[in-house]
Design a protein around this motif. Structure first.
Motif, PDB file in Angstrom:
ATOM      1  N   LYS A 154       1.186  -1.357  -0.128  1.00  0.00           N
ATOM      2  CA  LYS A 154      -0.003   0.162  -0.062  1.00  0.00           C
ATOM      3  C   LYS A 154       0.775   1.270  -0.562  1.00  0.00           C
ATOM      4  N   ILE A 155       2.179   0.615   0.573  1.00  0.00           N
ATOM      5  CA  ILE A 155       2.810   3.040   0.716  1.00  0.00           C
ATOM      6  C   ILE A 155       3.593   3.182  -1.014  1.00  0.00           C
ATOM      7  N   VAL A 156       4.003   1.554  -1.428  1.00  0.00           N
ATOM      8  CA  VAL A 156       3.909   1.669  -2.927  1.00  0.00           C
ATOM      9  C   VAL A 156       3.261   2.585  -4.148  1.00  0.00           C
ATOM     10  N   ASP A 157       1.953   2.383  -3.414  1.00  0.00           N
ATOM     11  CA  ASP A 157       0.786   2.897  -3.719  1.00  0.00           C
ATOM     12  C   ASP A 157       1.003   4.608  -3.597  1.00  0.00           C
ATOM     13  N   GLU A 158       1.024   4.914  -2.201  1.00  0.00           N
ATOM     14  CA  GLU A 158       0.885   6.180  -1.500  1.00  0.00           C
ATOM     15  C   GLU A 158       2.248   7.247  -2.797  1.00  0.00           C
ATOM     16  N   MET A 159       3.415   6.349  -3.358  1.00  0.00           N
ATOM     17  CA  MET A 159       4.830   6.532  -4.238  1.00  0.00           C
ATOM     18  C   MET A 159       4.033   7.287  -5.095  1.00  0.00           C
ATOM     19  N   LYS A 160       3.384   6.050  -5.878  1.00  0.00           N
ATOM     20  CA  LYS A 160       2.807   6.901  -7.397  1.00  0.00           C
ATOM     21  C   LYS A 160       1.944   7.567  -7.417  1.00  0.00           C
ATOM     22  N   GLN A 161       1.304   7.988  -6.397  1.00  0.00           N
ATOM     23  CA  GLN A 161       0.188   9.242  -5.918  1.00  0.00           C
ATOM     24  C   GLN A 161       1.190  10.377  -5.888  1.00  0.00           C
ATOM     25  N   ILE A 162       2.516  10.073  -5.193  1.00  0.00           N
ATOM     26  CA  ILE A 162       2.707  11.604  -5.334  1.00  0.00           C
ATOM     27  C   ILE A 162       3.923  11.947  -7.013  1.00  0.00           C
ATOM     28  N   LEU A 163       3.983  10.439  -7.543  1.00  0.00           N
ATOM     29  CA  LEU A 163       4.950  10.289  -8.522  1.00  0.00           C
ATOM     30  C   LEU A 163       3.581  11.231  -9.661  1.00  0.00           C
ATOM     31  N   ALA A 164       1.959  10.398  -9.947  1.00  0.00           N
ATOM     32  CA  ALA A 164       1.661  10.958 -10.743  1.00  0.00           C
ATOM     33  C   ALA A 164       1.790  12.249 -10.355  1.00  0.00           C
ATOM     34  N   ARG A 165       1.967  13.522  -8.961  1.00  0.00           N
ATOM     35  CA  ARG A 165       1.997  14.821  -9.167  1.00  0.00           C
ATOM     36  C   ARG A 165       2.819  15.989  -9.136  1.00  0.00           C
ATOM     37  N   THR A 166       4.583  14.873  -9.406  1.00  0.00           N
ATOM     38  CA  THR A 166       5.301  14.778  -9.921  1.00  0.00           C
ATOM     39  C   THR A 166       5.582  15.546 -10.646  1.00  0.00           C
ATOM     40  N   ILE A 167       5.111  14.203 -12.201  1.00  0.00           N
ATOM     41  CA  ILE A 167       5.479  14.882 -13.214  1.00  0.00           C
ATOM     42  C   ILE A 167       4.278  15.290 -13.554  1.00  0.00           C
ATOM     43  N   HIS A 168       3.404  15.803 -13.109  1.00  0.00           N
ATOM     44  CA  HIS A 168       2.310  16.838 -13.163  1.00  0.00           C
ATOM     45  C   HIS A 168       3.587  18.503 -13.622  1.00  0.00           C
ATOM     46  N   VAL A 169       4.461  18.620 -12.503  1.00  0.00           N
ATOM     47  CA  VAL A 169       5.208  19.410 -11.982  1.00  0.00           C
ATOM     48  C   VAL A 169       6.054  19.703 -12.716  1.00  0.00           C
ATOM     49  N   PHE A 170       6.574  18.405 -13.194  1.00  0.00           N
ATOM     50  CA  PHE A 170       8.580  18.315 -13.232  1.00  0.00           C
ATOM     51  C   PHE A 170       8.656  17.822 -14.778  1.00  0.00           C
ATOM     52  N   GLY A 171       7.536  17.173 -15.523  1.00  0.00           N
ATOM     53  CA  GLY A 171       7.461  16.619 -16.604  1.00  0.00           C
ATOM     54  C   GLY A 171       7.986  14.697 -16.630  1.00  0.00           C
ATOM     55  N   GLU A 172       7.572  14.463 -17.140  1.00  0.00           N
ATOM     56  CA  GLU A 172       7.776  13.191 -17.218  1.00  0.00           C
ATOM     57  C   GLU A 172       9.801  12.809 -17.083  1.00  0.00           C
ATOM     58  N   SER A 173      10.649  13.274 -18.063  1.00  0.00           N
ATOM     59  CA  SER A 173      12.054  12.673 -18.041  1.00  0.00           C
ATOM     60  C   SER A 173      12.814  14.141 -17.462  1.00  0.00           C
ATOM     61  N   HIS A 174      11.535  14.536 -16.061  1.00  0.00           N
ATOM     62  CA  HIS A 174      12.827  15.568 -15.188  1.00  0.00           C
ATOM     63  C   HIS A 174      13.620  14.734 -14.551  1.00  0.00           C
ATOM     64  N   PRO A 175      14.404  14.593 -13.548  1.00  0.00           N
ATOM     65  CA  PRO A 175      15.658  14.088 -13.052  1.00  0.00           C
ATOM     66  C   PRO A 175      14.846  13.657 -12.032  1.00  0.00           C
ATOM     67  N   GLU A 176      13.976  14.441 -11.394  1.00  0.00           N
ATOM     68  CA  GLU A 176      13.117  14.529  -9.837  1.00  0.00           C
ATOM     69  C   GLU A 176      11.737  12.870 -10.529  1.00  0.00           C
ATOM     70  N   SER A 177      11.627  13.179 -11.140  1.00  0.00           N
ATOM     71  CA  SER A 177       9.952  12.078 -12.123  1.00  0.00           C
ATOM     72  C   SER A 177      11.246  10.878 -11.968  1.00  0.00           C
ATOM     73  N   LEU A 178      12.429  11.102 -12.746  1.00  0.00           N
ATOM     74  CA  LEU A 178      12.753   9.425 -13.214  1.00  0.00           C
ATOM     75  C   LEU A 178      13.860   8.504 -11.288  1.00  0.00           C
ATOM     76  N   LYS A 179      14.074   9.835 -10.649  1.00  0.00           N
ATOM     77  CA  LYS A 179      14.091   9.526  -9.560  1.00  0.00           C
ATOM     78  C   LYS A 179      13.422   8.542  -8.484  1.00  0.00           C
ATOM     79  N   ALA A 180      12.163   9.103  -8.637  1.00  0.00           N
ATOM     80  CA  ALA A 180      11.019   8.803  -8.188  1.00  0.00           C
ATOM     81  C   ALA A 180      10.802   7.515  -8.347  1.00  0.00           C
ATOM     82  N   ARG A 181      10.485   7.483  -9.966  1.00  0.00           N
ATOM     83  CA  ARG A 181      10.135   6.127 -10.094  1.00  0.00           C
ATOM     84  C   ARG A 181      11.383   4.909 -10.177  1.00  0.00           C
TER      85      ARG A 181
END
Length: 321
Positions: free
Chosen positions: A176-203
């Motif tokens: 369930k904690i991984v699901d929480e991370m995925k939710q934050i990842l979606a917001r991160t991609i929205h702010v930074f973009g899919e290929s931004h280093p922060e998005s890639l680190k989160a993935r």
């Protein structure tokens, strides 16, 4: 290219400085360029060069500005980050804590710079395996950042929130904690973009967490996708690219694809040895992983040989009939 550009600028600035009768007002500009060169070295993973240049800048800043000047403290923090990235974690923690003590004398208690240093301390604690301490600190930082920025999707808030959840997973290992991370990842991609280093680190961290849960096939596909993007953005020899390539190799190993694992891990070992040196944590980890894969591959080969010999005995001598 960035380093060459900065070096060219520095050479010109030092030429101007040499021609001036009184260069005191111009010298800080030279230091600023030297700082950017050190920062570029750090971003490229050339940690030895980064340390050397940062230490030079720091000594000069202390002489020109003083020990508690914001630019001096910023350089000290960057030096701590180089130590963290090069695997000298305990030294990085000591330096971050020293930086925070100086910031407390120069800034207000919950100033943005103090919170960023506390975040770096929390990350260093995670690298040391002190997940409970890291989690406690990240929770404190998150509350103060939300009060400061008043925006749940502020880049610093998103970053702290993600690593708070990651530290929770590192303690509890629940799906369930991984699901929480995925939710934050979606917001991160929205702010930074899919290929931004922060998005890639989160993935990357989500994939690593899924690997701990045994989801190897899905994880391998994710690692390979991240690796492709990192190669395009940062190049084959960048530390983050090598980190992902190591994870690709290790996941190959976990799925029994030993030959592919060895190819990937040997590439990482050679690159880390050239980049960091033979005694660096990353280099040693890659070397140990290669030994583990070779041992397992040899064991599997031996088992197969024994099985084929037994099968031959069955066919030729009619054993077990």
């Amino acid at each position: 290219e960035a380093i060459l550009l900065y070096l060219n600028v520095l050479d010109k600035e030092e030429g101007v400085l040499a021609q001036m009768k009184n260069g005191d007002e111009y010298y800080p500009k030279v230091l600023k360029t030297s700082f950017y060169i050190a920062f570029a070295y750090r971003e490229l993973g050339n940690y030895s060069e980064a340390k050397e240049m940062f230490h030079y800048v720091l000594d000069e800043q202390k002489r020109v500005f003083g020990e508690y000047h914001p630019e001096t403290i910023l350089t000290e923090e960057n030096i701590a980050t180089v130590y963290l990235q090069s695997g000298e974690t305990s030294e990085a923690l000591r330096r971050y804590e020293d930086v925070l003590n100086k910031q407390k004398k120069s800034y207000e208690k919950d100033h943005q710079m103090c919170l960023m240093t506390k975040f770096n301390i929390a990350q260093t604690l995670r690298h040391l395996g002190k997940y409970s301490e890291a989690l406690q600190l990240l929770e404190q930082i998150l509350v103060k950042q939300k009060n400061l920025f008043r925006d749940d999707n502020h880049p610093q808030v998103l970053k702290t929130e993600f690593y708070r959840v990651l530290a929770t997973f590192e303690l509890e290992r629940r799906p369930k904690i991984v699901d929480e991370m995925k939710q934050i990842l979606a917001r991160t991609i929205h702010v930074f973009g899919e290929s931004h280093p922060e998005s890639l680190k989160a993935r990357f961290h989500i994939a690593t967490s899924n690997r701990h849960l045994g989801n190897y096939t899905e994880v391998l596909e994710t690692f390979l996708d991240i690796l492709g993007k990192q190669k395009d953005i940062s190049g084959n020899g960048h530390p983050e690219t090598l980190k992902t390539k190591f994870s690709v190799g290790f996941t190959y190993y976990l799925t029994g694809r030993y030959s592919e694992a060895l190819v990937a891990l040997q590439d990482v070992f050679i690159a880390c040895k050239n980049l960091f040196g033979e005694n660096n944590t990353e280099t040693i980890e890659a070397k140990n992983a290669i030994a583990t894969v070779r041992s397992r591959k040899h064991s599997k080969t031996l088992q197969m040989v024994i099985f084929l010999l037994l099968l031959q005995c069955v066919v030729v001598y009619g054993l077990f009939s």
